[in-house]
Design a protein around this motif. Sequence first.
Motif, PDB file in Angstrom:
ATOM      1  N   UNK B 134       0.785  -1.233   0.000  1.00 16.81           N
ATOM      2  CA  UNK B 134       0.000   0.000   0.000  1.00 16.81           C
ATOM      3  C   UNK B 134       0.813   1.278   0.000  1.00 16.81           C
ATOM      4  N   UNK B 135       2.140   1.159  -0.017  1.00 17.77           N
ATOM      5  CA  UNK B 135       2.971   2.365   0.036  1.00 17.77           C
ATOM      6  C   UNK B 135       4.043   2.332  -1.050  1.00 17.77           C
ATOM      7  N   UNK B 136       4.304   3.466  -1.684  1.00 16.19           N
ATOM      8  CA  UNK B 136       5.344   3.483  -2.729  1.00 16.19           C
ATOM      9  C   UNK B 136       6.704   3.022  -2.213  1.00 16.19           C
ATOM     10  N   UNK B 137       7.032   3.373  -0.943  1.00 17.96           N
ATOM     11  CA  UNK B 137       8.363   3.015  -0.434  1.00 17.96           C
ATOM     12  C   UNK B 137       8.501   1.502  -0.251  1.00 17.96           C
ATOM     13  N   UNK B 138       7.436   0.832   0.228  1.00 15.32           N
ATOM     14  CA  UNK B 138       7.532  -0.618   0.413  1.00 15.32           C
ATOM     15  C   UNK B 138       7.399  -1.345  -0.937  1.00 15.32           C
ATOM     16  N   UNK B 139       6.697  -0.719  -1.874  1.00 17.09           N
ATOM     17  CA  UNK B 139       6.658  -1.305  -3.229  1.00 17.09           C
ATOM     18  C   UNK B 139       8.047  -1.205  -3.872  1.00 17.09           C
ATOM     19  N   UNK B 140       8.722  -0.075  -3.595  1.00 16.99           N
ATOM     20  CA  UNK B 140      10.092   0.084  -4.115  1.00 16.99           C
ATOM     21  C   UNK B 140      11.000  -0.980  -3.494  1.00 16.99           C
ATOM     22  N   UNK B 141      10.804  -1.233  -2.208  1.00 15.61           N
ATOM     23  CA  UNK B 141      11.593  -2.276  -1.532  1.00 15.61           C
ATOM     24  C   UNK B 141      11.359  -3.639  -2.193  1.00 15.61           C
ATOM     25  N   UNK B 142      10.073  -3.968  -2.414  1.00 18.08           N
ATOM     26  CA  UNK B 142       9.768  -5.251  -3.062  1.00 18.08           C
ATOM     27  C   UNK B 142      10.347  -5.300  -4.473  1.00 18.08           C
ATOM     28  N   UNK B 143      10.276  -4.152  -5.165  1.00 20.62           N
ATOM     29  CA  UNK B 143      10.825  -4.075  -6.520  1.00 20.62           C
ATOM     30  C   UNK B 143      12.328  -4.320  -6.513  1.00 20.62           C
ATOM     31  N   UNK B 153      10.533  -9.110 -14.215  1.00 22.57           N
ATOM     32  CA  UNK B 153       9.142  -8.786 -14.542  1.00 22.57           C
ATOM     33  C   UNK B 153       8.394  -8.345 -13.276  1.00 22.57           C
ATOM     34  N   UNK B 154       8.599  -9.106 -12.180  1.00 19.96           N
ATOM     35  CA  UNK B 154       7.944  -8.738 -10.910  1.00 19.96           C
ATOM     36  C   UNK B 154       8.452  -7.383 -10.451  1.00 19.96           C
ATOM     37  N   UNK B 155       9.772  -7.158 -10.605  1.00 25.83           N
ATOM     38  CA  UNK B 155      10.353  -5.884 -10.180  1.00 25.83           C
ATOM     39  C   UNK B 155       9.676  -4.735 -10.907  1.00 25.83           C
ATOM     40  N   UNK B 156       9.517  -4.896 -12.223  1.00 27.90           N
ATOM     41  CA  UNK B 156       8.896  -3.841 -13.033  1.00 27.90           C
ATOM     42  C   UNK B 156       7.464  -3.579 -12.566  1.00 27.90           C
ATOM     43  N   UNK B 157       6.744  -4.683 -12.236  1.00 31.41           N
ATOM     44  CA  UNK B 157       5.348  -4.529 -11.778  1.00 31.41           C
ATOM     45  C   UNK B 157       5.292  -3.732 -10.475  1.00 31.41           C
ATOM     46  N   UNK B 158       6.150  -4.109  -9.511  1.00 33.30           N
ATOM     47  CA  UNK B 158       6.151  -3.397  -8.226  1.00 33.30           C
ATOM     48  C   UNK B 158       6.490  -1.922  -8.429  1.00 33.30           C
ATOM     49  N   UNK B 159       7.505  -1.670  -9.269  1.00 30.70           N
ATOM     50  CA  UNK B 159       7.958  -0.291  -9.453  1.00 30.70           C
ATOM     51  C   UNK B 159       6.916   0.542 -10.202  1.00 30.70           C
TER      52      UNK B 159
END
Lengths: 155, 284
Positions: B134-143, B153-159
Amino acid sequence: MEQFDSPPPPGPFAPRLSSGSQTAPFRPGAYFYVAFFGGAIALGVVALMNLGRLSKVTNLPQKTYAVLALTAAAAVAFLLVAPEDLMATTRNVRLGLRMIAVAGSIALYRFHKGPALGALKSDGEYTSMWKAIGWIIAASIAQGLLVAPFVLART
Amino acid sequence: MDPHLLLASQALDRGNGARALSHLDSVTDFSDPEVFRLRAAALISSDRFAEAEDSARRGLELAPGNRLLQMELARSLSNQDKNAEAERVLITALNQAPENLPLLTQYAWLLAHSGDAVGAHAVMDRIPGDVLNGHPSTLALQGYVALIEGRQRSARQFLNQGMAMDPESVSTRMLLALENSLDDKPRSSADNMLAAAMLDPEMAGEYGREARYIQHPLLAPARLIGRIGPAKLWLAFIVVIYLGPQVWPGIPLGPILVAYFALVIYSWTVPWLLRRWMIFRGQL
């Protein structure tokens, strides 16, 4: 290599990082040149040297060993079962072994490029592949010595 | 609250570390640990990490166990490549507050930046899913974790998800640039870096210079190899060398051979030399 792909146990947090300075990895894109000029054994030596420098990623060692085993198996199979007319000239033997080593380098590049990026230090520089040149030359000589009996037996 | 602290805090929120430091210079009461926390944060923002470490330690002498100071201390240590020390600070804090989300997120980033994707995953598993996604910063972490695991591919989706949530996120832009560079897309990589430079005035110079290096005309031949892929280029070369004379008897093999090896040697040497030349000239 300790704790390479094991997650920490649940409960209290325990340290995972060691304080020793680690060497930056080799650029996985350079595997291609190692495979092309040095052959399959040189590729294996460099990939294994790099493995300890890469990010800790689940199953990465297993994938690396599998690719190296397949490359070695394909090279041996080529030397044993390639048609006689193909084995008639050493140029064809060298080309065949190079093709196999390059195929292995492509697979290793795919598995190692992300983990290598994650293992870069703050300067963002890879370790130069020239630092492994001695190992590459030794491995390519070893490959020549191993392949020679096959070639002599079949020509 | 001292008005200078408020002004320093606002300057930090805008990403202006130098301005925050100038406000902090006017502070006279040093009994408040917040002074040392803000000073540490401002010094980190100005790339003065050793001084930031000192400030955070002085704050912790006043308020042992202060989570925010522990986080600044860990940040200053990791920025000096003292990752094991930073980890000890975070673990001490986390073992007292195991569900503290900022601490968990910072520890996951530290492990990921240290190349321990397995450890970062294990820490991320302790963060609730709605926070993680739910947060850009944690999505960046997952990316980033997906990127270093080789799951592009997953990285691109998260980012991209993070970018949709916060189009002005500099860190997400930089991670997209990293992802593009891994995929041999130098133009997209440079575009994302330039966008990050526009969004973050403090880093504009650095990102802009890196983007200029990536787009330097001398790197065009090396970019050609990157775009086609060295393996594909080599296979094409082998096909031409071996099958060319049969298909086209008069094919000029000599020049093709020379051109190929010249291109390969150029791609090995020129990027390395150009980077050093630009550093020498102060352009990088």
